[in-house]
Each structure stands twice: as structure tokens, then as C-alpha cells.
Design a protein around this motif. Structure first.
Motif, PDB file in Angstrom:
ATOM      1  N   LYS A  45       1.031  -0.909   0.430  1.00  0.00           N
ATOM      2  CA  LYS A  45       0.098  -0.046  -0.027  1.00  0.00           C
ATOM      3  C   LYS A  45       0.791   1.224   0.527  1.00  0.00           C
ATOM      4  O   LYS A  45       0.581   2.207  -0.673  1.00  0.00           O
ATOM      5  CB  LYS A  45      -1.061  -0.170   1.435  1.00  0.00           C
ATOM      6  CG  LYS A  45      -1.739  -1.147   1.174  1.00  0.00           C
ATOM      7  CD  LYS A  45      -2.652  -1.203   2.435  1.00  0.00           C
ATOM      8  CE  LYS A  45      -3.575   0.330   2.290  1.00  0.00           C
ATOM      9  NZ  LYS A  45      -4.941   0.094   4.074  1.00  0.00           N
ATOM     10  N   SER A  46       1.767   1.112   0.504  1.00  0.00           N
ATOM     11  CA  SER A  46       3.252   2.604   0.563  1.00  0.00           C
ATOM     12  C   SER A  46       3.423   3.053  -0.674  1.00  0.00           C
ATOM     13  O   SER A  46       3.735   3.830  -0.933  1.00  0.00           O
ATOM     14  CB  SER A  46       3.908   2.071   1.702  1.00  0.00           C
ATOM     15  OG  SER A  46       5.082   0.799   1.333  1.00  0.00           O
ATOM     16  N   LYS A  47       3.837   1.906  -1.940  1.00  0.00           N
ATOM     17  CA  LYS A  47       4.247   1.787  -2.837  1.00  0.00           C
ATOM     18  C   LYS A  47       3.123   2.326  -3.665  1.00  0.00           C
ATOM     19  O   LYS A  47       3.232   3.844  -4.479  1.00  0.00           O
ATOM     20  CB  LYS A  47       5.046   0.532  -3.387  1.00  0.00           C
ATOM     21  CG  LYS A  47       5.443   0.555  -4.843  1.00  0.00           C
ATOM     22  CD  LYS A  47       6.311  -0.439  -4.982  1.00  0.00           C
ATOM     23  CE  LYS A  47       7.054  -0.235  -6.112  1.00  0.00           C
ATOM     24  NZ  LYS A  47       7.630  -1.241  -7.174  1.00  0.00           N
ATOM     25  N   ILE A  48       1.980   1.844  -3.027  1.00  0.00           N
ATOM     26  CA  ILE A  48       0.825   2.714  -4.806  1.00  0.00           C
ATOM     27  C   ILE A  48       0.603   4.127  -3.891  1.00  0.00           C
ATOM     28  O   ILE A  48       0.206   4.975  -4.755  1.00  0.00           O
ATOM     29  CB  ILE A  48      -0.473   2.362  -4.005  1.00  0.00           C
ATOM     30  CG1 ILE A  48      -0.327   0.180  -4.586  1.00  0.00           C
ATOM     31  CG2 ILE A  48      -1.888   2.418  -4.884  1.00  0.00           C
ATOM     32  CD1 ILE A  48      -0.320   0.296  -5.892  1.00  0.00           C
ATOM     33  N   ARG A  49       0.468   4.400  -2.535  1.00  0.00           N
ATOM     34  CA  ARG A  49       0.183   6.053  -1.932  1.00  0.00           C
ATOM     35  C   ARG A  49       1.380   6.860  -2.572  1.00  0.00           C
ATOM     36  O   ARG A  49       0.891   7.629  -2.851  1.00  0.00           O
ATOM     37  CB  ARG A  49       0.194   5.384  -0.241  1.00  0.00           C
ATOM     38  CG  ARG A  49      -0.006   7.230  -0.182  1.00  0.00           C
ATOM     39  CD  ARG A  49      -0.234   6.649   1.325  1.00  0.00           C
ATOM     40  NE  ARG A  49      -1.538   6.202   2.272  1.00  0.00           N
ATOM     41  CZ  ARG A  49      -0.538   4.763   2.269  1.00  0.00           C
ATOM     42  NH1 ARG A  49       0.315   4.330   2.822  1.00  0.00           N
ATOM     43  NH2 ARG A  49      -2.207   4.233   2.951  1.00  0.00           N
ATOM     44  N   LYS A  50       2.917   5.701  -2.639  1.00  0.00           N
ATOM     45  CA  LYS A  50       4.065   6.921  -3.209  1.00  0.00           C
ATOM     46  C   LYS A  50       3.654   7.482  -4.644  1.00  0.00           C
ATOM     47  O   LYS A  50       3.795   7.964  -5.109  1.00  0.00           O
ATOM     48  CB  LYS A  50       5.512   6.264  -3.055  1.00  0.00           C
ATOM     49  CG  LYS A  50       5.881   7.300  -2.864  1.00  0.00           C
ATOM     50  CD  LYS A  50       6.897   6.503  -2.933  1.00  0.00           C
ATOM     51  CE  LYS A  50       8.673   7.217  -3.583  1.00  0.00           C
ATOM     52  NZ  LYS A  50      10.338   6.535  -3.174  1.00  0.00           N
ATOM     53  N   ALA A  51       3.483   6.399  -5.183  1.00  0.00           N
ATOM     54  CA  ALA A  51       3.562   6.788  -6.905  1.00  0.00           C
ATOM     55  C   ALA A  51       1.597   7.128  -7.384  1.00  0.00           C
ATOM     56  O   ALA A  51       1.864   7.798  -8.226  1.00  0.00           O
ATOM     57  CB  ALA A  51       2.968   4.980  -7.631  1.00  0.00           C
ATOM     58  N   PHE A  52       0.176   7.329  -6.025  1.00  0.00           N
ATOM     59  CA  PHE A  52      -1.180   8.123  -6.553  1.00  0.00           C
ATOM     60  C   PHE A  52      -0.488   8.786  -5.276  1.00  0.00           C
ATOM     61  O   PHE A  52      -1.506   8.601  -4.457  1.00  0.00           O
ATOM     62  CB  PHE A  52      -1.212   7.160  -7.067  1.00  0.00           C
ATOM     63  CG  PHE A  52      -1.772   6.351  -8.060  1.00  0.00           C
ATOM     64  CD1 PHE A  52      -1.651   7.015  -9.466  1.00  0.00           C
ATOM     65  CD2 PHE A  52      -1.152   4.993  -7.619  1.00  0.00           C
ATOM     66  CE1 PHE A  52      -1.535   6.159 -10.345  1.00  0.00           C
ATOM     67  CE2 PHE A  52      -1.123   4.268  -9.554  1.00  0.00           C
ATOM     68  CZ  PHE A  52      -1.103   4.930 -10.592  1.00  0.00           C
ATOM     69  N   PRO A  53      -0.079  10.140  -5.291  1.00  0.00           N
ATOM     70  CA  PRO A  53      -0.623  10.822  -3.353  1.00  0.00           C
ATOM     71  C   PRO A  53      -1.953  11.298  -3.993  1.00  0.00           C
ATOM     72  O   PRO A  53      -2.794  11.732  -4.766  1.00  0.00           O
ATOM     73  CB  PRO A  53       0.508  12.217  -3.548  1.00  0.00           C
ATOM     74  CG  PRO A  53       1.695  11.973  -5.107  1.00  0.00           C
ATOM     75  CD  PRO A  53       0.663  10.382  -5.756  1.00  0.00           C
ATOM     76  N   GLY A  54      -1.844  11.671  -2.689  1.00  0.00           N
ATOM     77  CA  GLY A  54      -3.468  11.595  -2.274  1.00  0.00           C
ATOM     78  C   GLY A  54      -4.963  10.487  -2.296  1.00  0.00           C
ATOM     79  O   GLY A  54      -6.055   9.860  -2.647  1.00  0.00           O
ATOM     80  N   ILE A  55      -4.241   9.173  -2.974  1.00  0.00           N
ATOM     81  CA  ILE A  55      -5.202   8.171  -3.538  1.00  0.00           C
ATOM     82  C   ILE A  55      -5.974   8.220  -1.722  1.00  0.00           C
ATOM     83  O   ILE A  55      -5.085   7.751  -0.754  1.00  0.00           O
ATOM     84  CB  ILE A  55      -4.881   7.180  -4.084  1.00  0.00           C
ATOM     85  CG1 ILE A  55      -5.624   6.048  -4.297  1.00  0.00           C
ATOM     86  CG2 ILE A  55      -3.563   6.581  -2.719  1.00  0.00           C
ATOM     87  CD1 ILE A  55      -4.812   5.066  -5.249  1.00  0.00           C
ATOM     88  N   ASN A  56      -7.043   7.396  -2.210  1.00  0.00           N
ATOM     89  CA  ASN A  56      -8.001   6.973  -1.098  1.00  0.00           C
ATOM     90  C   ASN A  56      -8.231   5.156  -0.755  1.00  0.00           C
ATOM     91  O   ASN A  56      -8.371   4.621  -1.853  1.00  0.00           O
ATOM     92  CB  ASN A  56      -9.383   6.974  -1.293  1.00  0.00           C
ATOM     93  CG  ASN A  56      -9.790   6.863  -0.310  1.00  0.00           C
ATOM     94  OD1 ASN A  56      -9.163   6.920   1.102  1.00  0.00           O
ATOM     95  ND2 ASN A  56     -11.357   7.260   0.306  1.00  0.00           N
ATOM     96  N   LEU A  57      -6.547   5.093   0.052  1.00  0.00           N
ATOM     97  CA  LEU A  57      -6.833   3.625  -0.530  1.00  0.00           C
ATOM     98  C   LEU A  57      -7.763   2.522   0.111  1.00  0.00           C
ATOM     99  O   LEU A  57      -8.249   2.936   1.411  1.00  0.00           O
ATOM    100  CB  LEU A  57      -5.506   2.846  -0.248  1.00  0.00           C
ATOM    101  CG  LEU A  57      -4.412   3.448  -0.987  1.00  0.00           C
ATOM    102  CD1 LEU A  57      -3.184   3.278   0.599  1.00  0.00           C
ATOM    103  CD2 LEU A  57      -4.369   2.383  -2.118  1.00  0.00           C
ATOM    104  N   PRO A  58      -8.618   1.586  -0.580  1.00  0.00           N
ATOM    105  CA  PRO A  58      -9.303   0.194  -0.080  1.00  0.00           C
ATOM    106  C   PRO A  58      -9.195  -0.039   1.471  1.00  0.00           C
ATOM    107  O   PRO A  58      -7.272  -0.352   1.601  1.00  0.00           O
ATOM    108  CB  PRO A  58      -9.059  -0.936  -0.784  1.00  0.00           C
ATOM    109  CG  PRO A  58      -8.454  -0.504  -1.843  1.00  0.00           C
ATOM    110  CD  PRO A  58      -8.222   1.246  -1.452  1.00  0.00           C
TER     111      PRO A  58
END
Length: 411
Positions: A190-203
């Protein structure tokens, strides 16, 4: 590219690096197909999912050293109601990247070179000398879509899926419109996805992901523990291999001369690595007690180490039964005595009313190397390994719980 939707009167614009075969309006989910003249004709309509998607068409993210843009979104389902979302991304070099999320667990996939058609009953794939086990073989349907696609979205047809896993990696083989395509993927945190897409609302993450890596690799953990055990045993042997047991004091002390009086031993020199100093004491106590106080004095620096031991032995009868308590001898240690020049200060003592006990035997030996601590550490590592094994096994059991090819037993 700019495509208007005639159903909701919304125009969607996005520059893509491929020929668009199908377009699905992100607003109303109307499906459009390009005709021979390149014009888009409305074909059908998807029923929009109520679940919100963490990424939208046109959103950009930095992955694998390049900026990728979301060009298409697919929502798939297999029987009875297992769903996941796939995001199709493309960079300026026209390279495709695929993100898939299920129950909050993400994986990133790229298309593989053409592989041989799967044979019926195949449960293992070998890729780069690694074994991939069949996790699921099923038919999926597309239940929702958004964006631009360079292929024809199947209508009223299933996509045949075969997924082989070697966590944290996966090989996913799809057969859609009679065309087989294989993808190789890996688990993404999840941290890598959050870093790739700042501001994403992760499920939220639920359960264990299909290729979610375990915290421990059992084989590597076993190898590491065995190497540590070997290192400990080798070090213990090397440290003490040239040392011999050294008797520094062995005498019978008369209470008539030294009761509650200090005895100073001659100086002695200890050579070698640190080792325990073992004191054995015995005395003829009978329904009484005795005491030994001993001090180890380092003549090089004046450090003093004290130890004290009570010797008690009682016996009698109670309700017609004989009983005893305590012992007439005991052994104790002064741990970690280093090399150096020492002497001992010994003070024996007995109960004043004890007239039958006349002597105390005291034996002091340095460097009786004990492997007790070594084996305690090794035993601790063995226990820790079995704890890790148990929780890793439970983790894998949960991973395979949704698979029709699990080898685990479930209650």
C-alpha cells in the motif's frame, strides 16, 4: 482523443497511445465500438457498480521509473461473487502496465511473451526456474468498465482465467475472444501505491492476499538459525579448546578454628577466556544450618565479587511419616570470571547450638566450561522457529482458503 457520449451528453478526452477499439463512458457506462470509419457507435451499457474506485480515468502515477496514466478500468467477477478491479495504464513510451486490487491487496502486472497454450489439468508452471502452483481456474465476466480499450470487450462471454502463484509473484493466463494472453505480476504494498499516487484513498485490506508475501521465509529462516547455531557451537569450542580445569581451593575447614572467621587463600593466576567459578560446599548439618560467605578479590584492579550460600538440612516424622527438607551439600557459581590474579576470602559459619557439626568441605574450581547457555540459546531458536512455522502455516492456510486447489485441511 475526445469521445462524446450520446447517452449522458458528456465528452471524455484523453490522449492515448493506441488504437481505441472500445470506449466506455466513465459517467453512464455506455459501451461504444469503433466502426470501419473510425466512428464510435453505442453498442450496450454496463450497470455501474456502487463501489467507488481508488483511481479514475486520466489519473497519473509514477511506477517503475516512469509516469503512467490510467486509460481503462475493468471490474471482473467470478462465481459465486468474488470481485476485483483492474486498472490499465500506459506511459509515454506506449508501454502498458496493469494494476489489480482485490480486498485492498494490490498487484502490478506486465504482459509476458507468448506462452504455449495451457493443457487441460496443468497445475504447475515453471518460469525462470521457479515453480508456480495453480491457485484458481475459473471463468470471469466483466461487470463494469470505464475508459479506452485497445481490444474488444467481450459481451455475454466469459474470460477464461488460470492463475498460478509463487508469492509474492503470479502468472495470470487469460483467454478472451479466443486469444490467450499471459501476465506476470508481483505484490505491491500500500505504501508503494500511495507514493505512486499521492492523495489516493486506498481501500481497506481484508484477509490474506493471493500473493501477499509472508513475513518469514521458512527455508531461509531455518538456514539462518542453523548457521547461528553452528557459529555459537564453533565459537564456544574455539574459546575453550585450550583451557583446562583449574582447582584454586579444596580444603576441609574446621569450625573449631574458623567458625565465623575469615580465611584468606594464597594468590592464584587464571589464564584464558572468561569462565564460571564453581563452588561446591558440604557440611554435616543435622536439623540445623550452616553458611558459607565467599569473596573473590581481583588483585589487579581490586574488584570484589561476593557469593553466599546457606546449607540447611532438617528431618523428622509427622503423623507417622518420615520427612526431610534441604540438603547437606550444594553447588553454586560465580559467573564470567575473567583471567587475572586473584585470591579468595572465605568465611564459614554454623548455628551456635549445633555441636555435632565440626567441619565444612569447600572446593573451588575455575573453568568448568558449561555448554548450558549454548544449548539454551539453540533451544530458544528451535522454539522460535516452530512458532514462526505455526504462524506461517496459518498464513498460508488463509491464503489458500479461497482456492479450489488448496492442499490444506479445513475444519
Amino acid at each position: 482523443m475526445k469521445i462524446p457520449c450520446y447517452d449522458c451528453n458528456v465528452e471524455t478526452e484523453l490522449e492515448v497511445g493506441f488504437e481505441v477499439i472500445n470506449f466506455v463512458c466513465p459517467i453512464c457506462r455506455s459501451l461504444y465500438e469503433a466502426d470501419n470509419d473510425g466512428k464510435f457507435r453505442r453498442k450496450s451499457k454496463y450497470k455501474a457498480e456502487t463501489e467507488t474506485y481508488p483511481l479514475v480515468i486520466g489519473e497519473t502515477g509514477f511506477l517503475k521509473g516512469s509516469e503512467y496514466r490510467v486509460t481503462g478500468i475493468l471490474r471482473k467477477k467470478v462465481h459465486p461473487d468474488y470481485r476485483w478491479t483492474e486498472f490499465i495504464l500506459q506511459n509515454e513510451a506506449k508501454e502498458f502496465l496493469y494494476l489489480s486490487v482485490s480486498n485492498g491487496h494490490w498487484m502490478m502486472l506486465t504482459e509476458m511473451e507468448k506462452i504455449d497454450p495451457l493443457k487441460k489439468g496443468v497445475k504447475v508452471l515453471n518460469h525462470n526456474d521457479e515453480r508456480y502452483d495453480l491457485f484458481e481456474h475459473s471463468d470471469a465476466e466483466i461487470i463494469d468498465a470505464k475508459g479506452f480499450f485497445d481490444f474488444e470487450l467481450p459481451q455475454n462471454k466469459y474470460i477464461h482465467l488460470a492463475e498460478f502463484i509463487n508469492p509474492p509473484f503470479i502468472i495470470s493466463v487469460e483467454k478472451m475472444n479466443n486469444v490467450q494472453t499471459a501476465f506476470h505480476g508481483e505484490y505491491v504494498s500500500k505504501s508503494k501505491i500511495r507514493k505512486a499516487f499521492p492523495g489516493i484513498n486506498l481501500p481497506y485490506q481484508i484477509g490474506t492476499g493471493m500473493i501477499q508475501p509472508s513475513l518469514f521465509d521458512l527455508r531461509n529462516t531455518a538456514v539462518i538459525f542453523c548457521l547461528f547455531a553452528l557459529l555459537i557451537l564453533t565459537s564456544n569450542w574455539y574459546i575453550y579448546k585450550d583451557q583446562v580445569e583449574q582447582n584454586v581451593f579444596d580444603s576441609t575447614i574446621k569450625f573449631s578454628e574458623f567458625n565465623n572467621k575469615e580465611i584468606t587463600t594464597p594468590s592464584f593466576v587464571l589464564n584464558g577466556a572468561s569462565a564460571p567459578m564453581t563452588i561446591k560446599v558440604s557440611t554435616g548439618v543435622s536439623n540445623s544450618w550452616a553458611n558459607l560467605n565467599i569473596a573473590l578479590i581481583n588483585e589487579n584492579n581490586g574488584d570484589e565479587t561476593y557469593a553466599n550460600k546457606d546449607i540447611e538440612y532438617y528431618y523428622g516424622t509427622s503423623d507417622g511419616e518420615s520427612w526431610t527438607e534441604g540438603s547437606q551439600s550444594d553447588t553454586f557459581n560465580i559467573c564470567g570470571v575473567k583471567a587475572g590474579k586473584y585470591h579468595l576470602s572465605i568465611t564459614p559459619m554454623k548455628a551456635p547450638e549445633d555441636l555435632s557439626n565440626s567441619t565444612m568441605n569447600v572446593s573451588v574450581v575455575w573453568n568448568q566450561p558449561s555448554s548450558r547457555n549454548v544449548w539454551l540459546v539453540i533451544l530458544g531458536m528451535a522454539v522460535l522457529y516452530f512458532i514462526i512455522y505455526y504462524f506461517t502455516n496459518q498464513f498460508e492456510k488463509q491464503r489458500w482458503a479461497d482456492s479450489s486447489y488448496s492442499t490444506y485441511e479445513y475444519e
